[in-house]
Design an enzyme around this catalytic site. Structure first.
Site: not given
Ligand SMILES: [Zn+2]
Ligand SMILES: *[C@@H]1O[C@H](CO)[C@@H](O)[C@H](O)[C@H]1NC(C)=O
Ligand SMILES: *[C@@H]1O[C@H](CO)[C@@H](O)[C@H](O)[C@H]1NC(C)=O
Ligand SMILES: *[C@@H]1O[C@H](CO)[C@@H](O)[C@H](O)[C@H]1NC(C)=O
Ligand SMILES: *[C@@H]1O[C@H](CO)[C@@H](O)[C@H](O)[C@H]1NC(C)=O
Ligand SMILES: *[C@@H]1O[C@H](CO)[C@@H](O)[C@H](O)[C@H]1NC(C)=O
Length: 380
Positions: A111, A114, A169, A239, A313
């Site tokens: 993404h 990020e 994104r 991410h 994340e």
């Molecule tokens: Zn992501």
């Protein structure tokens, strides 16, 4: 110095021969090499700042320099190309070995916005390379396993997030008749594709693409993972944000056969993370702790039979979101490193424990005994 250059030149030569579009990069590398002779070890790697965000071309140069600096354990490889025909490179890190090796996969930057994710992949590589000679554990990892690290998977999107729209994104592909650019690469994998938590609207942030694996970036990952799926023991995809360790599955109707093992290890990783700077990470499948979704690389990797598959994340939990300040890169990476290395240690122990070593020794002894017996009997 010439020796150092050799393995990389060799790789590059193959790539040049097989892939015309790789030539731009090669030209860069060669001019870089010319400039450096005789001082290859004074490349800018020494002054590379891991606590700052880097644009795509700097990360590519960094990869080349890392490979040049550590030809003993690092090889630069081509994974595939993006929609805009940019080369997706990955670093393969590990000792050369005659024995079959297991693989730890880590991709970053799927993404675009990020940015802490590519920063972490670079941090991870730096840490491995700074410690593999002095730390007996890391040395063992490189002996038994190869790390495949993709610092920026969605290069087109990443460049777009630097140049045009910081919060981009998706990829940058466009399909005839579509009103908008971009497919969410993490909804494009072939796992319950576009069934839940993904959109068929090309203008949506979670557009799943016209079909599973329609995106060349996804195809590149999927092809490599498919071809090595028996060897890949652990799949990390990095991410931000949310401070979560996510495990399969995002789909509410699916459950991993090793659910408990994944959860327990994830919880231990979260503990290791917390120990570093006190940051809290939550652990579980997205369908329980985040949102339901489908077509993610993490779920697909588990479908392929890769036992350990996690999405990290990273920071933060909402204050700055995707715009994580550079002041937090170091602490974010340090704690994530602790979590990832705990998982790596556990996975390594599982596949290369004393018991496994003993078993293979036993097999060797038995085999040579049987061979010897057969020989004395003249029974071949
Ligand atoms: Zn992501
Ligand atoms: C690295 O970048 C950070 C963030 O921009 C900055 O604070 C720091 O001073 C830089 N370090 C060096 C050694 O230049
Ligand atoms: C791995 O390669 C490095 C660099 O060549 C070397 O120093 C190290 O001894 C090797 N490790 C093993 C276990 O062979
Ligand atoms: C998955 O199965 C485990 C038992 O193996 C159960 O404890 C868990 O709640 C299930 N999770 C989901 C998300 O269905
Ligand atoms: C966000 O993270 C910080 C640091 O780990 C923590 O103190 C805080 O409680 C978290 N907030 C939420 C809502 O989880
Ligand atoms: C996912 O879907 C299931 C079934 O529809 C639902 O029970 C669950 O609450 C959903 N999970 C989340 C996090 O929204």
């Amino acid at each position: 110095t010439a020796e150092d250059i050799q393995p990389v030149s060799w790789t590059l030569a193959i790539l040049t021969a097989t892939l015309p579009s790789f030539r731009t990069l090669i030209a860069d590398v060669h001019s870089l090499l010319k400039m450096q002779v005789p001082g290859i070890h004074t490349l800018s790697l020494d002054s590379y700042n891991y606590s700052t965000y880097h644009p795509a071309d700097q990360i590519t140069n960094w990869m080349v320099e890392v490979a040049l600096r550590h030809p003993d354990v690092v090889q630069l490889h081509l994974l595939g190309q993006t929609y805009e025909k940019k080369n997706i490179l990955y670093l393969k890190i590990g000792n050369r070995s005659e024995q079959p090796k297991k693989i730890i996969w880590m991709d970053c930057g799927i993404h675009a916005r990020e940015w802490i994710s590519p920063a972490f992949c670079q941090w991870f590589v730096k840490e491995i390379l700074q410690t593999y000679k002095s730390d007996a554990k890391v040395s063992r990892y490189l002996q038994d396993m190869d790390f495949y690290i993709v610092p920026v998977l969605n290069i087109d999107g990443y460049i777009y997030s630097w140049q045009t729209n910081r919060l981009w994104r998706k990829s940058r592909s466009i399909y005839p008749g579509n009103a908008c650019f971009g497919t969410d690469l993490n909804r494009n994998f072939d796992s319950a594709w576009c069934s839940v938590g993904a959109s068929r609207d090309p203008c949506s942030e979670t557009y799943c693409g016209p079909r599973a694996e329609s995106e060349s970036e996804v195809k590149a990952v999927a092809n490599l993972v498919r071809s090595r799926k028996a060897d890949i023991v652990c799949f990390f995809t990095i991410h931000s944000y949310g401070q979560l360790i996510l495990m399969p599955y995002g789909h509410p109707d699916k459950n991993a056969s090793n659910f408990k093992e994944l959860l327990d290890l994830g919880l231990r990783a979260a503990e290791a993370i917390k120990k570093k700077h006190g940051t809290t990470y939550r652990v579980g499948p997205p369908s329980s702790i985040l949102y339901n979704n489908s077509g993610s690389s993490r779920d697909w990797a588990r479908d392929m039979g890769i036992p350990f598959s996690y999405t990290l994340e990273l920071r933060d939990n909402g204050t700055h979101g995707f715009l994580l300040p550079e002041e937090q890169i170091e602490a974010t990476c340090q704690e994530a490193q602790a979590g990832v290395m705990l998982i790596v240690e556990s996975v390594h122990a599982k596949y290369f424990s004393g018991a496994t070593a003993l078993a293979s020794l036993w097999l060797t002894i038995t085999a040579s005994y049987v061979a010897g017996w057969a020989l004395t009997r003249g029974n071949l």
